[in-house]
Enzyme design. Structure first.
Site, PDB file in Angstrom:
ATOM      1  N   ARG A  80      81.046  36.790 100.453  1.00 23.87           N
ATOM      2  CA  ARG A  80      82.385  36.693 101.067  1.00 23.87           C
ATOM      3  C   ARG A  80      82.598  37.885 101.986  1.00 23.87           C
ATOM      4  O   ARG A  80      82.397  39.034 101.582  1.00 23.87           O
ATOM      5  CB  ARG A  80      83.456  36.685  99.971  1.00 23.87           C
ATOM      6  N   ARG A 149      91.661  43.185  97.202  1.00 22.02           N
ATOM      7  CA  ARG A 149      90.894  42.168  97.922  1.00 22.02           C
ATOM      8  C   ARG A 149      91.369  42.064  99.376  1.00 22.02           C
ATOM      9  O   ARG A 149      92.185  42.857  99.837  1.00 22.02           O
ATOM     10  CB  ARG A 149      91.042  40.818  97.205  1.00 22.02           C
ATOM     11  N   LYS A 213      91.221  42.442  89.630  1.00 21.12           N
ATOM     12  CA  LYS A 213      91.428  42.275  91.069  1.00 21.12           C
ATOM     13  C   LYS A 213      92.892  42.513  91.425  1.00 21.12           C
ATOM     14  O   LYS A 213      93.794  42.333  90.600  1.00 21.12           O
ATOM     15  CB  LYS A 213      90.994  40.882  91.498  1.00 21.12           C
ATOM     16  N   LYS A 215      95.729  41.858  94.765  1.00 20.38           N
ATOM     17  CA  LYS A 215      95.895  41.073  95.985  1.00 20.38           C
ATOM     18  C   LYS A 215      97.199  41.439  96.691  1.00 20.38           C
ATOM     19  O   LYS A 215      98.245  41.557  96.051  1.00 20.38           O
ATOM     20  CB  LYS A 215      95.874  39.578  95.664  1.00 20.38           C
ATOM     21  N   CYS A 434      90.008  24.364  95.870  1.00 19.12           N
ATOM     22  CA  CYS A 434      89.021  25.429  95.717  1.00 19.12           C
ATOM     23  C   CYS A 434      87.617  24.828  95.770  1.00 19.12           C
ATOM     24  O   CYS A 434      87.435  23.611  95.747  1.00 19.12           O
ATOM     25  CB  CYS A 434      89.235  26.172  94.402  1.00 19.12           C
ATOM     26  N   CYS A 440      80.689  26.957  91.609  1.00 23.42           N
ATOM     27  CA  CYS A 440      81.508  27.914  90.877  1.00 23.42           C
ATOM     28  C   CYS A 440      81.188  27.863  89.382  1.00 23.42           C
ATOM     29  O   CYS A 440      81.240  26.797  88.758  1.00 23.42           O
ATOM     30  CB  CYS A 440      82.991  27.640  91.096  1.00 23.42           C
ATOM     31  N   CYS A 479      89.601  24.746  87.738  1.00 24.39           N
ATOM     32  CA  CYS A 479      89.921  25.516  86.535  1.00 24.39           C
ATOM     33  C   CYS A 479      91.276  26.164  86.731  1.00 24.39           C
ATOM     34  O   CYS A 479      91.848  26.088  87.821  1.00 24.39           O
ATOM     35  CB  CYS A 479      88.825  26.563  86.267  1.00 24.39           C
ATOM     36  N   CYS A 483      92.510  29.963  92.172  1.00 24.91           N
ATOM     37  CA  CYS A 483      92.051  30.338  93.513  1.00 24.91           C
ATOM     38  C   CYS A 483      92.706  29.498  94.615  1.00 24.91           C
ATOM     39  O   CYS A 483      92.894  29.984  95.721  1.00 24.91           O
ATOM     40  CB  CYS A 483      90.540  30.210  93.594  1.00 24.91           C
TER      41      CYS A 483
END
Length: 567
Positions: A80, A149, A213, A215, A434, A440, A479, A483
């Site tokens: 990414r 991120r 993470k 954001k 996603c 994934c 899931c 995302c």
């Protein structure tokens, strides 16, 4: 001035131990890349490589057959690139397009965080791909991992005179919060290695980085196309005329949760006040440091900033933030959001440049049959008439186009049958999915590969009800990690197992209210049956201008979510 709470002495989780002993994210990545007896790297390094912008994955479609043949899984890597505000040049696009063909699966993925992803990269090509990305002066560090991120911002300058300045500030935030370790340049770009225990320091993130993470997104009213309330920090741009003066600050958003664990939940950010643009960066840094010092380092499921905020209490956090930063938050300024999705078609900015919003289904740039999106964008990049701006909804804006080049742009798009969106339903235009299966590792069910065909079946229902052009937000993930921001879909579908999804309803169309669980473990026929009934009620009983999410709440079909963005 009250006494601030003391940080908790956590028992470090296994991932915390990996970070502690990693020597600032080095681990044994170099040795793992050199090991040609396997397509994988060691377990500890799969955690560390995330900080460098990559995830180890397998082709899950092939896992069963390879196991029967006593072969290891077909390991590959996703990379990414971090692209603050989603803005890339034509030259960068050409390199990214070439890397997709040379080392990845031939496609580019535009993500919901305005980043580029490449899938299917073999370990032997990982370093070459990362080096190729770095030749463009973009990189992948901090695109993943327990760090800040990619910083999002509205990218279409045709929407507001504030967009360019807000996007520049997104870049400033990204640069300021980047990891300072030199490990990235040593491992991937062959820079000189520091000695053991060398001079790396992380003054903001700390030696073990953040607990999870983090954001940040910026939104420019009246457009909430970055889903600003879904972020740990959301900044809502406030202007005076054509001038940016500051931001309303929202804190504590996050989409992920875990099935069966009531301690986990999606949450929308709370607006806690206003800060001038001159003071905003310091306020952001101190918020990150509070999460660094107070976040849960024992249980990663409870380590996001939203849980830190709820444990401390929003009022206590605000007091801590003001004391630590020396900045007094002012009352939030008035603002209004009128749109959450992308704006398609031509828009002109105040300097006479044109911006063209394009639909990219679920962000996958590829050629399919006569619809050759990848080829069209390559040709446009070659003649350098535009830049390329990713959106927070997996879309793309062709930017900074001169008046005299508009015809040429239209001609190339027409040649490859890349049409504008007039023929798309309101449902499909707003759909987000996603990646999910087959790559994934967290996915329980399909999303990107499945939602287009499910949308076709829902569109048949909409056509019968004369709702084809009604804007409806539908989002699907494989899931509950969030995302694709499924908990902000007026229709949210979250995978439970192959072919079965939980159905959520009632999110606010402008991203200011979460949805509510309506039914569990539905297969396709059950999803279509439920939506057929609900959409028929909507067509029959809605008020003028009422969005589907608001209708199902008003009609009592679901209770409104308690997590609502507030001032």
């Amino acid at each position: 001035m009250s006494k601030l709470p003391e940080p908790i002495e956590w028992t470090p989780s296994p991932v915390e131990h990996i970070k502690i002993k990693s020597n600032f994210l080095r681990g044994t990545i170099v040795e793992g890349l050199a090991n040609d007896t396997t397509g994988a790297i060691c377990s500890d390094d799969t955690q560390l490589i995330k900080f460098h912008g990559s995830y180890q994955q397998t082709d899950r479609d092939l896992d069963g057959e390879r196991k029967k043949q006593k072969l290891e899984p077909l390991y590959s890597f996703m990379i990414r690139a971090r692209v603050p505000a989603g803005i890339a040049t034509a030259d960068q696009w050409l390199v990214f397009d070439r890397l997709a063909d040379q080392y990845a699966n031939g496609t580019l993925k535009l993500t919901t965080r305005q980043a580029f992803q490449w899938h299917g990269i073999l370990k032997r090509n990982l370093k070459k791909t990362l080096q190729g990305i770095n030749t463009t002066l973009l990189d992948t560090i901090a695109a993943c991992g327990d760090v800040n991120r990619n910083v999002m911002a509205t990218s279409n300058e045709g929407l507001s005179p504030l967009v360019a300045e807000v996007a520049t500030f997104a870049q400033t935030i990204s640069d300021h919060l980047l990891p300072k370790t030199t490990a990235y340049h040593e491992i991937w770009l062959d820079k000189k290695l520091l000695s053991e225990g060398g001079s790396d320091e992380e003054p903001i993130l700390g030696k073990t980085y953040l607990p999870r993470k983090f954001k940040i997104a910026l939104a420019t009213p009246p457009y909430n196309d970055t889903d600003v309330f879904a972020n740990d920090i959301g900044l809502i741009a406030i202007g005076e005329g054509d001038r940016l003066v500051g931001f309303n600050v929202a804190v504590g958003g996050g989409m992920g949760m875990t099935f069966g664990n009531a301690e986990t939940y999606p949450r929308l950010a709370d607006v806690i006040g206003y800060v001038s643009k001159e003071e905003a960066l310091q306020l952001i840094e101190e918020t990150v440091k509070i999460q660094r010092d107070y976040g849960n380092r024992e249980n990663r499921k409870l380590a996001r900033f939203k849980y830190t905020l709820d444990r401390l209490g929003t009022d206590v956090f605000k007091e801590m933030l003001e004391q630590r930063s020396g900045i007094r938050l002012q009352p939030a300024k008035p603002y209004e959001f009128t749109q959450n999705g992308d704006v398609f078609g031509w828009k002109q900015n105040s300097r006479g440049k044109w911006f063209l919003g394009l639909f990219v289904e679920h962000g996958r740039v590829k050629d399919v049959g006569n619809y050759k999106l990848k080829s069209a964008l390559r040709d446009l990049a070659r003649i350098k008439v535009c830049d390329f701006r990713l959106t927070g909804n997996q879309g793309l804006v062709l930017g900074h186009i001169d008046e005299g080049d508009k015809v040429q742009v239209e001609k190339i798009l027409s040649k490859y049958q890349v049409d504008h969106v007039d023929n798309l339903s309101g449902l499909r235009k707003h759909a987000i999915a996603c990646v999910a299966l087959n790559t994934c590792t967290l996915a329980f069910a399909e999303a990107e590969r499945y939602l287009p065909q499910l949308n076709t079946k829902i569109e048949a229902i909409l056509q019968e009800l004369d709702l084809t052009h009604e804007d409806i937000l539908i989002r699907m993930t494989g899931c509950p990690n969030g995302c694709g921001r499924p908990f902000l879909g007026e229709i949210g579908l979250v995978g439970r197992t192959l072919g079965k999804y939980n159905l959520y309803l009632g999110a606010g169309f402008l991203g200011e209210r979460l949805n509510t669980l309506y039914r569990e473990m539905l297969d396709e026929n059950e999803i279509l049956d439920e939506l057929s009934t609900l959409l028929a009620l909507y067509a029959e009983e809605r008020n003028a201008g009422e969005h589907f999410g608001d209708f199902v709440v008003r009609a009592g079909i679901v209770e409104p979510s308690q997590s609502v963005a507030t001032i």
